[in-house]
Design a protein around this motif. Sequence first.
Motif, PDB file in Angstrom:
ATOM      1  N   SER A  34       0.731  -1.365  -0.316  1.00  0.00           N
ATOM      2  CA  SER A  34       0.163   0.309  -0.207  1.00  0.00           C
ATOM      3  C   SER A  34       0.938   0.985  -0.134  1.00  0.00           C
ATOM      4  CB  SER A  34      -1.061  -0.249   1.445  1.00  0.00           C
ATOM      5  OG  SER A  34       0.019  -0.150   2.250  1.00  0.00           O
ATOM      6  N   PHE A  35       2.134   1.445   0.767  1.00  0.00           N
ATOM      7  CA  PHE A  35       2.746   2.482   0.781  1.00  0.00           C
ATOM      8  C   PHE A  35       3.726   2.983  -0.322  1.00  0.00           C
ATOM      9  CE2 PHE A  35       6.523   4.421   1.145  1.00  0.00           C
ATOM     10  CZ  PHE A  35       6.621   5.312   1.966  1.00  0.00           C
ATOM     11  N   PHE A  36       3.419   1.485  -1.259  1.00  0.00           N
ATOM     12  CA  PHE A  36       4.643   1.461  -2.279  1.00  0.00           C
ATOM     13  C   PHE A  36       3.626   2.097  -3.525  1.00  0.00           C
ATOM     14  CE2 PHE A  36       5.031  -0.216  -6.792  1.00  0.00           C
ATOM     15  CZ  PHE A  36       6.801   0.444  -6.778  1.00  0.00           C
ATOM     16  N   ASN A  37       2.569   1.808  -4.222  1.00  0.00           N
ATOM     17  CA  ASN A  37       1.167   2.465  -4.852  1.00  0.00           C
ATOM     18  C   ASN A  37       0.541   3.206  -4.484  1.00  0.00           C
ATOM     19  OD1 ASN A  37       1.305  -0.831  -6.896  1.00  0.00           O
ATOM     20  ND2 ASN A  37       0.709  -1.093  -5.213  1.00  0.00           N
ATOM     21  N   LEU A  96      15.004  -8.546   1.882  1.00  0.00           N
ATOM     22  CA  LEU A  96      14.305  -8.930   2.500  1.00  0.00           C
ATOM     23  C   LEU A  96      14.096  -9.970   2.553  1.00  0.00           C
ATOM     24  CD1 LEU A  96      12.414  -5.375   3.010  1.00  0.00           C
ATOM     25  CD2 LEU A  96      14.419  -6.281   4.314  1.00  0.00           C
ATOM     26  N   MET A  97      13.555 -10.910   3.341  1.00  0.00           N
ATOM     27  CA  MET A  97      13.889 -12.271   3.276  1.00  0.00           C
ATOM     28  C   MET A  97      12.268 -12.823   3.527  1.00  0.00           C
ATOM     29  SD  MET A  97      14.859 -15.108   6.162  1.00  0.00           S
ATOM     30  CE  MET A  97      14.289 -14.352   7.743  1.00  0.00           C
ATOM     31  N   GLU A  98      11.426 -12.380   4.883  1.00  0.00           N
ATOM     32  CA  GLU A  98      10.440 -12.711   4.793  1.00  0.00           C
ATOM     33  C   GLU A  98       9.386 -13.346   4.345  1.00  0.00           C
ATOM     34  OE1 GLU A  98       8.987 -10.843   8.467  1.00  0.00           O
ATOM     35  OE2 GLU A  98      11.127 -10.959   9.024  1.00  0.00           O
ATOM     36  N   PRO A  99       8.762 -12.448   2.810  1.00  0.00           N
ATOM     37  CA  PRO A  99       7.532 -12.605   1.838  1.00  0.00           C
ATOM     38  C   PRO A  99       7.747 -14.354   1.016  1.00  0.00           C
ATOM     39  CG  PRO A  99       8.171 -11.070   1.749  1.00  0.00           C
ATOM     40  CD  PRO A  99       9.374 -11.189   3.171  1.00  0.00           C
ATOM     41  N   ASP A 100       9.229 -14.886   1.225  1.00  0.00           N
ATOM     42  CA  ASP A 100       9.821 -15.845   0.690  1.00  0.00           C
ATOM     43  C   ASP A 100       9.813 -17.474   2.406  1.00  0.00           C
ATOM     44  OD1 ASP A 100      10.937 -17.415  -1.962  1.00  0.00           O
ATOM     45  OD2 ASP A 100      12.155 -17.868  -0.242  1.00  0.00           O
ATOM     46  N   ILE A 101       9.923 -16.583   2.754  1.00  0.00           N
ATOM     47  CA  ILE A 101      10.399 -17.460   3.883  1.00  0.00           C
ATOM     48  C   ILE A 101       8.743 -18.142   4.460  1.00  0.00           C
ATOM     49  CG2 ILE A 101      10.337 -18.380   6.365  1.00  0.00           C
ATOM     50  CD1 ILE A 101      13.275 -18.237   4.608  1.00  0.00           C
ATOM     51  N   ALA A 138       7.100  -5.730   4.495  1.00  0.00           N
ATOM     52  CA  ALA A 138       8.329  -5.435   3.553  1.00  0.00           C
ATOM     53  C   ALA A 138       7.987  -3.698   2.898  1.00  0.00           C
ATOM     54  CB  ALA A 138       8.318  -6.434   2.590  1.00  0.00           C
ATOM     55  N   ASP A 139       6.494  -3.704   2.833  1.00  0.00           N
ATOM     56  CA  ASP A 139       5.925  -2.555   2.538  1.00  0.00           C
ATOM     57  C   ASP A 139       6.151  -1.691   3.673  1.00  0.00           C
ATOM     58  OD1 ASP A 139       4.431  -0.762   0.454  1.00  0.00           O
ATOM     59  OD2 ASP A 139       3.366  -0.624   2.502  1.00  0.00           O
ATOM     60  N   SER A 140       6.271  -2.024   4.624  1.00  0.00           N
ATOM     61  CA  SER A 140       6.418  -0.645   5.464  1.00  0.00           C
ATOM     62  C   SER A 140       7.953  -0.767   5.838  1.00  0.00           C
ATOM     63  CB  SER A 140       6.415  -1.146   6.881  1.00  0.00           C
ATOM     64  OG  SER A 140       6.584  -0.633   8.495  1.00  0.00           O
ATOM     65  N   LEU A 158      12.723   3.110   4.322  1.00  0.00           N
ATOM     66  CA  LEU A 158      13.930   3.162   3.508  1.00  0.00           C
ATOM     67  C   LEU A 158      13.759   4.418   2.697  1.00  0.00           C
ATOM     68  CD1 LEU A 158      16.934   1.909   2.567  1.00  0.00           C
ATOM     69  CD2 LEU A 158      15.654   1.045   0.937  1.00  0.00           C
ATOM     70  N   TRP A 159      13.329   4.874   2.382  1.00  0.00           N
ATOM     71  CA  TRP A 159      12.116   5.548   1.681  1.00  0.00           C
ATOM     72  C   TRP A 159      12.290   6.915   2.584  1.00  0.00           C
ATOM     73  CZ3 TRP A 159      11.581   6.732  -3.489  1.00  0.00           C
ATOM     74  CH2 TRP A 159      10.569   7.838  -3.498  1.00  0.00           C
ATOM     75  N   THR A 160      11.714   7.217   3.794  1.00  0.00           N
ATOM     76  CA  THR A 160      11.744   7.988   4.476  1.00  0.00           C
ATOM     77  C   THR A 160      13.666   8.747   4.324  1.00  0.00           C
ATOM     78  OG1 THR A 160       9.746   7.587   4.772  1.00  0.00           O
ATOM     79  CG2 THR A 160      11.175   9.413   6.592  1.00  0.00           C
ATOM     80  N   PHE A 161      14.729   7.087   4.944  1.00  0.00           N
ATOM     81  CA  PHE A 161      15.419   7.823   5.293  1.00  0.00           C
ATOM     82  C   PHE A 161      16.068   8.531   4.059  1.00  0.00           C
ATOM     83  CE2 PHE A 161      20.205   6.527   4.731  1.00  0.00           C
ATOM     84  CZ  PHE A 161      20.545   6.711   6.265  1.00  0.00           C
ATOM     85  N   ILE A 162      16.353   7.822   2.723  1.00  0.00           N
ATOM     86  CA  ILE A 162      16.953   8.059   1.705  1.00  0.00           C
ATOM     87  C   ILE A 162      16.661   9.476   1.157  1.00  0.00           C
ATOM     88  CG2 ILE A 162      16.810   7.996  -0.958  1.00  0.00           C
ATOM     89  CD1 ILE A 162      16.500   5.153  -0.549  1.00  0.00           C
ATOM     90  N   ASN A 163      14.878  10.198   1.764  1.00  0.00           N
ATOM     91  CA  ASN A 163      14.474  11.636   0.826  1.00  0.00           C
ATOM     92  C   ASN A 163      14.721  13.093   2.403  1.00  0.00           C
ATOM     93  OD1 ASN A 163      13.384  11.420  -1.400  1.00  0.00           O
ATOM     94  ND2 ASN A 163      12.806   9.184  -0.444  1.00  0.00           N
ATOM     95  N   THR A 164      15.012  11.817   3.603  1.00  0.00           N
ATOM     96  CA  THR A 164      15.939  13.214   4.399  1.00  0.00           C
ATOM     97  C   THR A 164      17.275  13.422   5.240  1.00  0.00           C
ATOM     98  OG1 THR A 164      15.106  11.345   6.208  1.00  0.00           O
ATOM     99  CG2 THR A 164      13.716  12.770   5.626  1.00  0.00           C
ATOM    100  N   ASN A 165      17.465  12.160   4.660  1.00  0.00           N
ATOM    101  CA  ASN A 165      18.675  12.300   5.128  1.00  0.00           C
ATOM    102  C   ASN A 165      20.187  13.591   3.841  1.00  0.00           C
ATOM    103  OD1 ASN A 165      22.426  10.739   5.055  1.00  0.00           O
ATOM    104  ND2 ASN A 165      21.674  10.652   6.618  1.00  0.00           N
TER     105      ASN A 165
END
Length: 320
Positions: free
Chosen positions: A62-65, A194-199, A216-218, A223-230
């Motif tokens: 949801s966050f991605f889309n 990030l592995m958990e969807p597969d596991i 994974a979306d969360s 990561l997105w927030t970090f990239i755009n604020t750092n």
Amino acid sequence: MLVFSKPVSITTMLAIFFIIFGCNEDCNCLDNNNKTQNQKIIILVLDGIRYSETYNENNYLSFFNDSIKQHGVSYSNFYNLGSTYTTAGHTAITTGHYQQINNSGEQLPDSTSIFQYWLKNFNKSRYRAWIITSKSKLEVLGNTSNPTWHNIFLPLTSCGVKGLGSANRPDSLTMKEAISVLTDYEPEMVLINLMEPDIYGHQGNWDNYINAIKRADSLTHKLWTFINTNASYKNSTTLFITNDHGRHLDSIANGFIGHGDNCEGCKHIQLFVFGPKIKKGVIIDSLRSLIDIAPTITHIFNFDIPYLKGKNMQEIFITE
């Protein structure tokens, strides 16, 4: 003509001569680091998600889309055209070659990784290139069996749980580690798995599989927030979000529980690219595959790797 008020040494004269006459716009007298100034690459691999669970009306990402997709390029026909297992899919990403590699983490890739080529080409410290994964077996991505490159120009790795042999690491801790590494070392080339969807898919519980995708979306949001604020990463980072493989279609074998064949569910995967040179809000239907990521990265960094099988995805870039 230069006039000096007092005598100068031969060393000083030679230095002045080099500054004036030794460089011109065609000369490579500046080191290669200047070619990639402020350019950073992060590859985020969401392990084992079918395309049908990434772009659909259920909006599991949801966050991605809702918040990310509009800021970059998405592919509707992106595929793993090699072996649809974890180690093989990641190897295709990091080498630009498909290989039938052992999936247990006991075999090094035959081809040299873009991380090794990049470290050598730009004479970078190992701390500038990292492979950070939830699955411990992906440690092999940092090296190659190629005798010319074996055990040299290696990126740093953080794969699985330190000190526990082959233990995997929860995705939340992997993303915490990734953001810590990004903060402390400011690397310029990073792969995160990030592995958990597969596991959870393999466990056969649909709800757990979907919940793992939502987590994974969360974590993608973090990561997105970090990239755009750092300050070190904002406006200088190209982010690739993809999968190593999908899962069987519901009508094939054991459905979403497994993967590894040539069915559409296993091969059709996600690719999203965001960055300062990347088009925004565009969906591309050209056929592309995992081995096209490596040459696209070399294009961004402006250096060459010999014998890559993939091709630069030139259609994603803003034309000047």
